[in-house]
Enzyme design. Structure first.
Site, PDB file in Angstrom:
ATOM      1  N   CYS A   1       6.840  36.611  27.107  1.00  0.00           N
ATOM      2  CA  CYS A   1       7.984  36.034  26.391  1.00  0.00           C
ATOM      3  C   CYS A   1       9.108  37.064  26.326  1.00  0.00           C
ATOM      4  CB  CYS A   1       7.587  35.549  25.002  1.00  0.00           C
ATOM      5  SG  CYS A   1       6.953  36.834  23.901  1.00  0.00           S
TER       6      CYS A   1
ATOM      7  N   PRO B   1      -2.849  33.173  19.189  1.00  0.00           N
ATOM      8  CA  PRO B   1      -3.602  32.394  18.193  1.00  0.00           C
ATOM      9  C   PRO B   1      -4.190  31.085  18.717  1.00  0.00           C
ATOM     10  CG  PRO B   1      -1.269  32.010  17.907  1.00  0.00           C
ATOM     11  CD  PRO B   1      -1.380  33.032  19.011  1.00  0.00           C
ATOM     12  N   GLY B   2      -3.966  30.749  20.003  1.00  0.00           N
ATOM     13  CA  GLY B   2      -4.623  29.584  20.565  1.00  0.00           C
ATOM     14  C   GLY B   2      -3.707  28.512  21.110  1.00  0.00           C
TER      15      GLY B   2
END
Length: 456
Positions: A231, A112-113
């Site tokens: 992750c 999402p940025g």
């Protein structure tokens, strides 16, 4: 929380005598963080300004832990783009990709940025950032976050990496590949990831990760740097993916990264000792969740930059924009390429022309729209400005209840003293940091804050 038995066996093999410490970490609270937008405010000024308690995150110089009760997404400074809310370990990848002013940078899986906003802020308005996500819906959220941060030298795309590679061969100085993964590092924070892992585990992601690296390598200039991150804790998705990549790309080499107390070294695979320079983050070692990062460099073979340096042709710019810029702004726009398409106006950096055949959500800075021969400035333009770059400004203190009313889209009443210096259009700020536009009409300030961003 019930963890899959296969996962637990793999973690025990990975961690050895630290395995029990890892299991105990599930009893610890989750840690929340914010990252300062240094393109708008210095870290020191931010610490002086914000009302909530901040505790430094050791591996990033502009990241801070916050307490759970801090309502950071409801504060006006969040709407001013002064910070991004981000899990602390997720701040690692962008911090370890060395960015220089003027670089061409690609964030290949950007939504999402969280990482793209940091890369863009470090470019300081120079070079170009291409932020891509194959999901169009996710790319829309990415665009909002980049515009909120005031990143003007950006192209946001929603495209297959293979197609990007054909249009950008050996184009980028720096590339970030924060790859889709099985998410093992998020189990503690988001237990729903366990169900997803059972449906689609590490083996399902490896081919995707290998393909992303393959396409990224083709877009990296000789001498350029690429950072791969996930992750997850899975060696299959981390070290083994890097090993596979290095076996197929002799021109690439691993680089060591800046270290921090609590980091774990990468695991040696197939005798590749350089993997120890990779970084692993575990929740029992630091106050964060989980991440893996590897920094690679493409050997410089002396190949010249293939990108054309031709100057763009002259483009007809609407008089409405010229008049607005002259009346309201102190920013120099002559050095920018101005695009006028479907009544909308965009400003692009030098040599930042969009490639044909790419699905873009944004190319450059969206300045605004011409309506009935009059120019209406965009929310994106407001977020790139500094208060002193506009000739008509209303700056309210954060304690003024009208700040929240403005963010909710309400019309504002002003005193004669506040209104006397205003022109028709007005840049509305909180403590000197822009929030959006208002229009002074018949004694009141009509709200022009973008409806899609309003506070509920």
């Amino acid at each position: 929380m019930e963890l899959p038995e296969i996962f637990l066996q793999e973690m025990k093999a990975l961690l050895g005598n630290e395995y029990e410490d890892y299991l105990e970490s599930f009893q610890k609270p989750n840690f929340q963080g914010i990252r300062v937008n240094t393109s708008k405010i210095s870290v020191e000024e931010f610490k002086r300004l914000v009302p909530f308690a901040l505790y430094p995150i050791p591996w990033v110089n502009n990241g801070f832990y916050i307490t759970p009760e801090a309502a950071v997404t409801r504060h006006p400074y969040y709407y001013a783009g002064l910070y991004y809310v981000q899990e602390p370990s997720a701040m690692l990848p962008a911090s370890r990709l060395p960015i220089s002013e003027g670089d061409r940078v690609l964030d290949l899986c950007a939504a999402p940025g969280g990482k793209a906003t940091e890369l863009g802020s470090r470019l300081k308005g120079t070079g170009v950032l291409v932020a891509n996500d194959i999901s169009t819906s996710r790319a829309r959220g990415l665009l909002k976050n980049l515009e909120l941060f005031g990143i003007r030298n950006v192209m946001v795309s929603s495209e297959d990496p293979e197609k990007l590679r054909k249009q950008f061969p050996e184009y980028f100085d720096k590339i970030l590949v924060d790859a889709p993964c099985s998410g093992e590092g998020m189990f503690r924070k988001d237990p729903s990831m366990i169900r997803s892992w059972l449906e689609k585990g590490p083996d399902d992601y490896v081919k995707i990760q290998e393909e992303l690296l393959e396409q990224a390598a083709g877009m990296l200039k000789p001498g350029g740097k690429l950072l791969y991150s996930t992750c997850t804790f899975s060696v299959k998705e981390d070290e083994q993916v890097i090993c596979h990549f290095l076996r197929n790309h002799e021109e690439m080499r691993l680089l060591p990264m800046e270290w921090c107390k609590g980091f774990e070294h990468g695991k040696e695979i197939d005798g590749i000792r350089e993997l120890s320079g990779c970084v692993r983050i575990f929740p029992h070692r630091v106050d964060g969740e989980g991440h893996f990062a590897a920094l690679l460099e493409k050997c410089d073979a002396g190949k010249k930059d293939s990108e054309s340096k031709k100057e763009p042709g002259k483009i007809s710019v609407p008089d409405a924009w010229k008049e607005f810029a002259e009346e309201y702004l102190t920013v120099e726009w002559e050095s920018k390429t101005i695009l006028f398409m479907d009544e909308r106006i965009y400003a692009l950096q030098e040599n930042m022309m969009p490639k044909k055949g790419i699905r873009y959500l944004r190319t450059g800075l969206y300045l605004g729209e011409v309506k009935k021969k009059r120019f209406e400035p965009s929310q994106a333009l407001a977020m790139t400005l500094k208060m002193e770059q506009c000739k008509s400004v209303l700056s309210l203190p954060v304690s003024d209840e009208r700040v929240i009313r403005y963010l909710k889209g309400e019309t504002l009443e002003l005193s004669d003293e506040e209104a006397k210096e205003l022109k028709s259009w007005c840049l509305v700020c909180v403590d000197g940091y822009p929030l959006g536009w208002g229009k002074w009409v018949n004694g009141s300030l009509r709200n022009k804050y973008y409806s899609g961003w309003r506070m509920s």
